[in-house]
Design an enzyme around this catalytic site. Sequence first.
Site, PDB file in Angstrom:
ATOM      1  N   SER A 121       0.822  -1.207   0.000  1.00  0.00           N
ATOM      2  CA  SER A 121       0.000   0.000   0.000  1.00  0.00           C
ATOM      3  C   SER A 121       0.857   1.259   0.000  1.00  0.00           C
ATOM      4  O   SER A 121       1.958   1.293   0.568  1.00  0.00           O
ATOM      5  CB  SER A 121      -0.899   0.003   1.238  1.00  0.00           C
ATOM      6  N   TYR A 148      -1.417   5.862  -6.205  1.00  0.00           N
ATOM      7  CA  TYR A 148      -2.470   6.808  -6.562  1.00  0.00           C
ATOM      8  C   TYR A 148      -1.892   7.809  -7.558  1.00  0.00           C
ATOM      9  O   TYR A 148      -0.675   7.978  -7.661  1.00  0.00           O
ATOM     10  CB  TYR A 148      -2.962   7.560  -5.324  1.00  0.00           C
ATOM     11  N   THR A 174      -4.525   2.811  -8.451  1.00  0.00           N
ATOM     12  CA  THR A 174      -5.845   2.857  -7.832  1.00  0.00           C
ATOM     13  C   THR A 174      -6.671   3.937  -8.504  1.00  0.00           C
ATOM     14  O   THR A 174      -6.413   5.129  -8.337  1.00  0.00           O
ATOM     15  CB  THR A 174      -5.727   3.101  -6.326  1.00  0.00           C
ATOM     16  N   LYS A 246      -6.635  -0.793 -10.714  1.00  0.00           N
ATOM     17  CA  LYS A 246      -7.392  -1.308  -9.573  1.00  0.00           C
ATOM     18  C   LYS A 246      -8.621  -0.432  -9.327  1.00  0.00           C
ATOM     19  O   LYS A 246      -8.506   0.790  -9.221  1.00  0.00           O
ATOM     20  CB  LYS A 246      -6.512  -1.323  -8.322  1.00  0.00           C
ATOM     21  N   HIS A 270     -12.742  -1.149  -3.675  1.00  0.00           N
ATOM     22  CA  HIS A 270     -11.959  -0.615  -2.552  1.00  0.00           C
ATOM     23  C   HIS A 270     -12.480  -1.157  -1.219  1.00  0.00           C
ATOM     24  O   HIS A 270     -12.466  -0.469  -0.202  1.00  0.00           O
ATOM     25  CB  HIS A 270     -12.013   0.915  -2.549  1.00  0.00           C
TER      26      HIS A 270
END
Length: 348
Positions: A121, A148, A174, A246, A270
């Site tokens: 992450s 991100y 993401t 994602k 998510h």
Amino acid sequence: MAGGAPVPVPTSDPDQKILSIADLEREASKKLGKSAREFYNSGSTDQITIHENSTAFSRYRLRPRVLVDVSGVDTSTTVFGRSISFPLSVSPAGLQAMAHPDGEAASSRACARKGVNMAISSFSNYSIEAVRAAAAEIGAIDHAIQLYTMRDRELEERIIRKAEAAGCKAVFLTADSPVLGVRYNEWKNDFRTPEGLEFPVIELTTHKVRSQTHDSGFVAFNDDSHSWARDIPWLRARTKMQIWIKGVLTAEDTELAVEHGCDGVIVSNHGGRQLDGVMATLDALPECVEAAKGRIGVHVDGGFRSGTDIFKALALGADCCWVGRPAIWGLAVSDILALSLSARHVFG
């Protein structure tokens, strides 16, 4: 037990047996404080999507065939060009050190023990290098870096370079988070990252992290002007890692991933923590598989709690499944061994 059936995990408490992920969640919830428990376990607004992610599996029934030789069944599959022991890996879930001090490093070691992959992450409490090194102590597995679209493009590029240098095989971009999901419990609890925990991937010290809420911190670094046309070519120009999107839930976005040369999509909402009221990932999976037409990989996460759940996703066309919360619950319940065993007896 014969045939590789689940084996009860012994504990120091003779009355406690963790026989399922539901047991694991229950015991973890006892150990976590209210703020941490609700941060991990809750979804956004009315909690509809997080609930339906799990209940969707009950709408699908199995059609078993009998008198089939299963003595040589092989559960392994190939992800990122490497064989893994079975089609499950650990999703990018942040703040794991809030559940156990070893956090993502412990999860990485457990994944290595079981021969499955892990995604790191952006909000990991351990650096990319530390998470990779933790797995290397046990054996070779592959990692993806969750990313991100960021306002600070230089920082984003540094993360990519570090991930590639450390040996990560894929970027999980993401795409479902132009803004942070509305999570009432975080506002009610004024949730803040505990003292002493940092976000080294995005270069935030504990002082900086503690000075802002989770919500305001996300707004400060996330770029809500992201787009297919801008961000996929930008990534392609900077890395040889695979690029996976994602947060895909539709055939249309799967087709766009193909058109823009992505390597795969992760059908994901998510964990129900972003836009509440979207479809369960298992329900979205078939149209994404149909749209992909085998041209790119299709993985899925959201609500997996048993091997039967994994089987249903595979039967609907998924190449691999990912879980987040069960790994965190394993961390919270005990230690690295508990996490490793929880994966073995429930999914193995």
